[in-house]
Design a protein around this motif. Structure first.
Motif, mmCIF file in Angstrom:
data_model
loop_
_atom_site.group_PDB
_atom_site.id
_atom_site.type_symbol
_atom_site.label_atom_id
_atom_site.label_comp_id
_atom_site.label_asym_id
_atom_site.label_seq_id
_atom_site.Cartn_x
_atom_site.Cartn_y
_atom_site.Cartn_z
ATOM 1 N N LYS A 192 0.854 -1.181 0.000
ATOM 2 C CA LYS A 192 0.000 0.000 0.000
ATOM 3 C C LYS A 192 0.892 1.233 0.000
ATOM 4 O O LYS A 192 1.754 1.380 0.873
ATOM 5 C CB LYS A 192 -0.924 0.008 1.213
ATOM 6 C CG LYS A 192 -2.024 -1.039 1.176
ATOM 7 C CD LYS A 192 -3.035 -0.829 2.301
ATOM 8 C CE LYS A 192 -3.851 0.428 2.082
ATOM 9 N NZ LYS A 192 -4.875 0.631 3.123
ATOM 10 N N VAL A 193 0.688 2.106 -0.974
ATOM 11 C CA VAL A 193 1.593 3.238 -1.196
ATOM 12 C C VAL A 193 0.840 4.549 -0.994
ATOM 13 O O VAL A 193 -0.258 4.743 -1.518
ATOM 14 C CB VAL A 193 2.197 3.197 -2.616
ATOM 15 C CG1 VAL A 193 3.163 4.362 -2.822
ATOM 16 C CG2 VAL A 193 2.905 1.879 -2.857
ATOM 17 N N SER A 194 1.452 5.443 -0.242
ATOM 18 C CA SER A 194 0.915 6.786 -0.050
ATOM 19 C C SER A 194 1.918 7.798 -0.603
ATOM 20 O O SER A 194 3.110 7.698 -0.332
ATOM 21 C CB SER A 194 0.657 7.043 1.432
ATOM 22 O OG SER A 194 0.274 8.378 1.650
ATOM 23 N N VAL A 195 1.424 8.751 -1.371
ATOM 24 C CA VAL A 195 2.276 9.772 -1.982
ATOM 25 C C VAL A 195 1.840 11.145 -1.484
ATOM 26 O O VAL A 195 0.686 11.540 -1.669
ATOM 27 C CB VAL A 195 2.197 9.723 -3.525
ATOM 28 C CG1 VAL A 195 3.104 10.798 -4.123
ATOM 29 C CG2 VAL A 195 2.577 8.345 -4.046
ATOM 30 N N LEU A 196 2.750 11.851 -0.848
ATOM 31 C CA LEU A 196 2.505 13.232 -0.420
ATOM 32 C C LEU A 196 3.292 14.141 -1.356
ATOM 33 O O LEU A 196 4.509 14.303 -1.217
ATOM 34 C CB LEU A 196 2.945 13.420 1.036
ATOM 35 C CG LEU A 196 2.253 12.512 2.059
ATOM 36 C CD1 LEU A 196 2.863 12.703 3.441
ATOM 37 C CD2 LEU A 196 0.763 12.772 2.106
ATOM 38 N N ALA A 197 2.591 14.705 -2.325
ATOM 39 C CA ALA A 197 3.236 15.531 -3.346
ATOM 40 C C ALA A 197 3.095 17.005 -2.969
ATOM 41 O O ALA A 197 1.986 17.489 -2.756
ATOM 42 C CB ALA A 197 2.607 15.266 -4.713
ATOM 43 N N TYR A 226 -2.626 6.089 -2.503
ATOM 44 C CA TYR A 226 -3.292 7.340 -2.135
ATOM 45 C C TYR A 226 -2.342 8.486 -2.454
ATOM 46 O O TYR A 226 -1.176 8.473 -2.039
ATOM 47 C CB TYR A 226 -3.645 7.352 -0.648
ATOM 48 C CG TYR A 226 -4.144 8.694 -0.162
ATOM 49 C CD1 TYR A 226 -5.424 9.136 -0.483
ATOM 50 C CD2 TYR A 226 -3.329 9.530 0.597
ATOM 51 C CE1 TYR A 226 -5.881 10.370 -0.058
ATOM 52 C CE2 TYR A 226 -3.776 10.757 1.032
ATOM 53 C CZ TYR A 226 -5.048 11.176 0.702
ATOM 54 O OH TYR A 226 -5.489 12.400 1.114
ATOM 55 N N ILE A 227 -2.819 9.461 -3.217
ATOM 56 C CA ILE A 227 -1.991 10.603 -3.617
ATOM 57 C C ILE A 227 -2.600 11.867 -3.039
ATOM 58 O O ILE A 227 -3.791 12.141 -3.231
ATOM 59 C CB ILE A 227 -1.888 10.714 -5.152
ATOM 60 C CG1 ILE A 227 -1.353 9.404 -5.741
ATOM 61 C CG2 ILE A 227 -0.982 11.878 -5.538
ATOM 62 C CD1 ILE A 227 -1.372 9.359 -7.252
ATOM 63 N N ARG A 228 -1.786 12.640 -2.347
ATOM 64 C CA ARG A 228 -2.265 13.874 -1.724
ATOM 65 C C ARG A 228 -1.362 15.042 -2.117
ATOM 66 O O ARG A 228 -0.245 15.172 -1.617
ATOM 67 C CB ARG A 228 -2.276 13.716 -0.206
ATOM 68 C CG ARG A 228 -2.569 14.996 0.559
ATOM 69 C CD ARG A 228 -4.025 15.402 0.420
ATOM 70 N NE ARG A 228 -4.285 16.683 1.094
ATOM 71 C CZ ARG A 228 -5.457 16.994 1.623
ATOM 72 N NH1 ARG A 228 -6.464 16.139 1.569
ATOM 73 N NH2 ARG A 228 -5.634 18.162 2.183
ATOM 74 N N GLY A 252 -0.874 5.641 10.063
ATOM 75 C CA GLY A 252 -2.035 5.175 10.813
ATOM 76 C C GLY A 252 -3.088 4.550 9.916
ATOM 77 O O GLY A 252 -3.852 3.679 10.347
ATOM 78 N N GLY A 253 -3.142 4.985 8.655
ATOM 79 C CA GLY A 253 -4.085 4.429 7.688
ATOM 80 C C GLY A 253 -3.660 3.099 7.109
ATOM 81 O O GLY A 253 -4.371 2.545 6.257
ATOM 82 N N GLY A 254 -2.500 2.586 7.534
ATOM 83 C CA GLY A 254 -2.071 1.254 7.107
ATOM 84 C C GLY A 254 -1.241 1.216 5.849
ATOM 85 O O GLY A 254 -1.106 0.149 5.224
ATOM 86 N N TYR A 255 -0.647 2.332 5.447
ATOM 87 C CA TYR A 255 0.180 2.340 4.233
ATOM 88 C C TYR A 255 1.597 1.868 4.556
ATOM 89 O O TYR A 255 2.186 2.264 5.557
ATOM 90 C CB TYR A 255 0.193 3.737 3.613
ATOM 91 C CG TYR A 255 -1.129 4.082 2.971
ATOM 92 C CD1 TYR A 255 -1.396 3.739 1.651
ATOM 93 C CD2 TYR A 255 -2.140 4.697 3.710
ATOM 94 C CE1 TYR A 255 -2.625 4.029 1.067
ATOM 95 C CE2 TYR A 255 -3.373 4.983 3.131
ATOM 96 C CZ TYR A 255 -3.610 4.645 1.815
ATOM 97 O OH TYR A 255 -4.833 4.915 1.242
ATOM 98 N N ASP A 256 2.122 0.992 3.678
ATOM 99 C CA ASP A 256 3.433 0.369 3.910
ATOM 100 C C ASP A 256 4.589 1.267 3.488
ATOM 101 O O ASP A 256 5.661 1.231 4.097
ATOM 102 C CB ASP A 256 3.530 -0.957 3.140
ATOM 103 C CG ASP A 256 2.371 -1.885 3.463
ATOM 104 O OD1 ASP A 256 2.168 -2.160 4.662
ATOM 105 O OD2 ASP A 256 1.667 -2.321 2.528
#
Length: 437
Positions: A192-197, A226-228, A252-256
């Motif tokens: 699970k990938v989160s991107v803070l751009a 998730y991209i923010r 906290g949202g479970g992103y690896d």
């Protein structure tokens, strides 16, 4: 007010529990100094009580719980080392919130830990707000998420739950294109990938285009990503004021894997390095000669240098600049005992080298975890984060202080007209601020 006091014997085989009556005005530190050989734990405040025997406090009837307060203070048996660890309970922080605000915090927290992207987006928006009331709500939410995050790390044997990666580079290096390719590879491997751009804000209008997401069309449709995009709002260093908080919420949202893409930066803008586990510098093939590599600044903060766009006619320039940076990196002082920064060639367009780059990143994470440097680095970053917030809030407090609030426009006018030098005007404001404290 009542406190439980535990005294443990030298061999830790015996523990004596006492319930003491302590005046409300007495500080916790005073109790520690008075009982240096005891484990002191203020767990609950009790009222409506009755002691059957005041001599030994063995029987307590009709106990009514008034207020839970999870604070634990531990003293060593020698009394030479005292450590005070206070964990403010979410219940105590919530007291100042209205019923509607409490329900908002509970809803966002529940949705966040269940992996709902809408709640994550709303939580980050709340954290980014500059309104004082929303700031207070955001801090309550962050405290709850932090407590949950700490519990999950304990279940994970103290290891970090997510891998924080900072990605920086000059404008046009292909950062967004790389993240699109790299993120798709990770989601295909069930991460699970989160991107803070982070996008730059206009210095004239204050607005921001937030266009990085348009370059990640496939990744933005992936349910495991998730991209923010967020604006800098004048914050220097290529990141936003609340990037740290957003990273915590994503974890906290479970992103690896949490990727933080900065704005196009120069040599001295590397604030993201104090927020992530690994700092990657992305460079275009025509990035100058090896002299750029030995300039102190962003290059020496990088754990991995990736030469992007190594395809087509740019393969030869990419090979040349890779060789130059490899030789230049040898002149830099080592920041880690177990890791030497690497220089790689990749192509986000064709996907060449992306898998090998992930292998290097996991190697870095494993080595840093085994040596203990990763945990120490995160602890140091918490301290840096705290001082950054103090500096920001102190400036805001200074501007709104009654002693200087009315004088600022007058002194600014005198500086603009040339009557006062900027240094003298600053000294006058600081003196007025000190006198008003």
């Amino acid at each position: 007010m009542f406190f439980f006091l535990f005294r443990v014997s030298a061999n830790r085989s015996e523990r004596i529990s006492l319930l003491l009556l302590i005046p409300n005005k007495m500080k916790i530190l005073s109790l520690l100094l008075r009982f240096p050989c005891c484990y002191f734990s203020r767990r609950t405040c009790l009222t409506n009580f009755h002691f059957a025997s005041r001599a030994d406090f063995t029987c307590i009837k009709s106990l009514t719980l008034v207020h839970p307060y999870h604070t634990k203070s531990i003293c060593s048996s020698s009394g030479s080392r005292r450590e005070l660890c206070q964990q403010a309970a979410p219940d105590q922080q919530i007291e100042g919130l209205s019923g509607k605000e409490r329900r908002l915090v509970d809803r966002l927290y529940s949705g966040l830990i269940q992996g709902q992207r809408a709640c994550l987006a709303e939580a980050i928006t709340l954290v980014e707000s500059t309104q004082s009331r929303k700031k207070k709500i955001a801090q309550v939410l962050l405290q709850k998420v932090l407590s949950y995050h700490r519990e999950q790390e304990k279940l994970n044997q103290g290891k970090p739950l997510a891998f924080r990666v900072g990605l920086s580079g000059p404008p046009g290096a292909g950062k967004s294109t790389f993240i699109e390719c790299f993120g798709k590879m990770l989601t295909e491997r069930k991460y699970k990938v989160s991107v803070l751009a982070v996008d730059p804000s206009s210095s004239t209008s204050g607005g921001s285009l937030l266009g990085d997401k348009t370059r990640m069309t496939e990744l933005s449709r992936d349910m495991n990503a998730y991209i923010r995009p967020s604006p800098t709002r004048g914050t220097l260093g290529g990141v936003t004021r609340t990037t740290n908080e957003a990273i915590l919420l994503c974890e906290g949202g479970g992103y690896d894997v949490v990727l933080v893409e900065t704005v196009g930066v120069g040599q001295s803008e590397f604030a993201v390095a104090d927020m992530v586990d690994m700092f990657i510098l992305l460079l275009p093939p025509a990035g100058g000669d090896e002299l750029q590599g030995i300039k102190r600044g962003i290059i020496e903060m990088a754990d991995l240098v990736a030469i992007n766009k190594a395809d087509g006619d740019l393969i030869v320039p990419a090979r040349r600049i890779q060789a130059e940076y490899v030789s230049a990196m040898k002149l830099l002082r080592k920041r880690s005992k177990v890791w030497r920064p690497k220089v790689m060639r990749i192509s986000a367009k064709t996907g060449e080298g992306i898998s090998d780059m992930w292998d290097k990143m996991t190697e870095f994470r494993d080595l840093m975890l085994t040596s203990g440097e990763l945990i120490a680095k995160r602890r140091k970053q918490q301290k840096v984060w705290m001082w950054n917030l103090i500096q920001e809030n102190m400036l805001e407090h200074f501007r709104s202080h009654l002693a200087v609030k009315d004088k600022i426009p007058l002194l600014e006018e005198k500086v603009l007209s040339g009557v006062l030098s900027p240094g003298l005007a600053a000294d006058l404001l600081l003196k007025a601020f000190k006198d008003g404290l």
